[in-house]
Design an enzyme around this catalytic site. Structure first.
Site, PDB file in Angstrom:
ATOM      1  N   LYS A   1       0.848  -1.198   0.000  1.00  0.00           N
ATOM      2  CA  LYS A   1       0.000   0.000   0.000  1.00  0.00           C
ATOM      3  C   LYS A   1       0.875   1.236   0.000  1.00  0.00           C
ATOM      4  O   LYS A   1       1.764   1.374   0.842  1.00  0.00           O
ATOM      5  CB  LYS A   1      -0.886  -0.009   1.257  1.00  0.00           C
ATOM      6  CG  LYS A   1      -1.721   1.257   1.463  1.00  0.00           C
ATOM      7  CD  LYS A   1      -2.900   1.321   0.503  1.00  0.00           C
ATOM      8  CE  LYS A   1      -3.646   2.646   0.612  1.00  0.00           C
ATOM      9  NZ  LYS A   1      -4.502   2.725   1.785  1.00  0.00           N
TER      10      LYS A   1
ATOM     11  N   HIS B   1      -3.258   4.951  -2.338  1.00  0.00           N
ATOM     12  CA  HIS B   1      -4.063   6.052  -1.816  1.00  0.00           C
ATOM     13  C   HIS B   1      -3.867   7.176  -2.823  1.00  0.00           C
ATOM     14  O   HIS B   1      -2.851   7.864  -2.802  1.00  0.00           O
ATOM     15  CB  HIS B   1      -3.629   6.469  -0.413  1.00  0.00           C
ATOM     16  CG  HIS B   1      -4.511   7.543   0.148  1.00  0.00           C
ATOM     17  ND1 HIS B   1      -5.293   7.378   1.269  1.00  0.00           N
ATOM     18  CD2 HIS B   1      -4.772   8.803  -0.298  1.00  0.00           C
ATOM     19  CE1 HIS B   1      -5.987   8.490   1.490  1.00  0.00           C
ATOM     20  NE2 HIS B   1      -5.679   9.366   0.543  1.00  0.00           N
TER      21      HIS B   1
ATOM     22  N   ASP C   1     -12.932   0.591   3.611  1.00  0.00           N
ATOM     23  CA  ASP C   1     -12.104   1.612   4.275  1.00  0.00           C
ATOM     24  C   ASP C   1     -12.655   1.926   5.668  1.00  0.00           C
ATOM     25  O   ASP C   1     -12.586   3.065   6.129  1.00  0.00           O
ATOM     26  CB  ASP C   1     -12.001   2.893   3.434  1.00  0.00           C
ATOM     27  CG  ASP C   1     -10.860   3.797   3.910  1.00  0.00           C
ATOM     28  OD1 ASP C   1      -9.981   3.305   4.649  1.00  0.00           O
ATOM     29  OD2 ASP C   1     -10.864   4.990   3.571  1.00  0.00           O
TER      30      ASP C   1
HETATM   31 ZN   LIG Z   1      -7.906   3.419   4.264  1.00  0.00          ZN
END
Ligand SMILES: [Zn+2]
Length: 354
Positions: free
Chosen positions: A102, A139, A254
């Site tokens: 991530k 992100h 999320d």
């Molecule tokens: Zn998140």
């Protein structure tokens, strides 16, 4: 009573926290979802395969304590891609079962101060992720840009990465704009002969909220998350994508719990605790848009297929009890205070049970 039996869903983006908070919030995810992709932005962060193995063990122990259906819950582990990540770390993490890395650009959300400043320096890492078959979760916001434009500005980088690494599977996490939806669809045409390598997760709350629900009339800190909810036209584009049956869009809640006093204060944290109502909210949205027949693929098939995982064996049942709709609690008590869940105090038409 109407009911709908679907394959047990997966959550491809969740924050499970640590310590007491982990034990408090895990059941909301583990009782319903077969698997969840666990985000690595803990303190300290999950940076290596060994970190991920340790965190996974902690989560599995908490699942055993939660009992019953949570015992079957399978955490899917990630590492955080930071400026110091090396190709060797990728290979070692893959060997230890990590399925995704991530990337948070520096300073863009909770615990992202260690994020990379420029993506080019990470190209050797992305190259290795591509060859190892590890998914890159993004992100997708550019820090420092006006908050409503951060995601859209990031889309240039997404397009570049999709061209430079045509076989690197990438997930643009928690998309919030019509532009992001379009960019994900467009990437399938960037590299002729290569199947599209970019997908996106969509959260339940971004299918309902716009900026008005955060700051329009009153300041509503429990709707504050990153990326922040955008315009009605953006929200509508997300709904169309989620209910379209396009396999590039799948569920990542999320769900990001913070204690109430961390949300209701002068400098509140970003994050919506939506895990306790995720499936119920999705059933409402899909029903309202005449797309209940597309719900199972969105929650239980497309994500697993993109990640190359087998579909879950079990099932859950969504029920629509006429006389006793689901009353969402105002607060969920935790060891260190309380958390306000998404849709707190409201009644929902659907109820999800294993
Ligand atoms: Zn998140």
């Amino acid at each position: 009573m109407t009911s709908l039996r679907i394959r047990r869903p997966d959550d491809f983006h969740v924050h499970l926290r640590q310590g007491d908070m982990l034990r408090d919030v895990l059941p909301s995810t583990a009782m319903i979802f077969g698997r969840a992709l666990v985000m690595p932005n803990t303190l300290p962060p999950v940076l290596t395969g060994d970190d991920a193995v340790r965190y996974e063990r902690t989560i599995r122990d908490a699942a055993v304590m939660a009992g019953a259906s949570a015992v079957d819950f399978q955490p899917l582990m990630t590492i955080k891609i930071v400026a110091s990540t090396t190709p060797e770390i990728i290979t070692e993490a893959k060997a230890k079962g990590v399925i995704a890395g991530k990337l948070y650009p520096e300073g863009v959300t909770t615990n992202s101060e260690d994020g990379p400043k420029n993506l080019r320096s990470l190209f050797p890492v992305f190259e290795r992720m591509q060859s190892e078959g590890m998914v890159l979760c993004l992100h997708g916001e550019v820090p420092g840009v006006f908050c409503m434009d951060r995601e859209e500005v990031f889309l240039h980088s997404l397009r570049d990465l999709a061209v430079i690494f045509p076989r690197l599977r990438m997930v643009l996490e928690h998309v919030t704009t019509a532009a992001a939806v379009q960019a994900v669809m467009d990437t399938s045409f960037l590299s002729p002969g290569v199947p599209g390598n970019v997908a996106a997760t969509i959260t339940p709350h971004h299918l309902l909220l716009t900026l008005d629900d955060v700051v329009g009339d009153k300041l509503r800190p429990h709707h504050f998350c990153k990326p922040i909810a955008k315009k009605p036209s953006d929200r509508d584009a997300l709904v169309r994508a989620a209910t379209s049956g396009n396999p590039r869009f799948f569920l990542g809640t999320d769900s990001a719990p913070h204690a109430r006093d961390q949300k209701e204060c002068a400098s509140g944290c970003a994050g919506v605790f939506c895990a306790p109502v995720a499936m119920e909210v999705l059933a409402e949205v899909f029903e309202d848009h005449h797309a209940l027949d597309k719900l199972e693929a969105f929650t239980s098939e497309f994500g697993a297929r993109f990640y190359g995982l087998p579909l879950n064996e079990g099932h859950v049942t969504l029920m629509k009890p006429k006389d006793s709709p689901y009353a969402v609690p105002e607060r969920i008590h935790i060891v260190d205070g309380e958390i306000v869940p998404f849709r707190a105090g409201e009644t929902l038409r659907w109820l999800c049970e294993v």
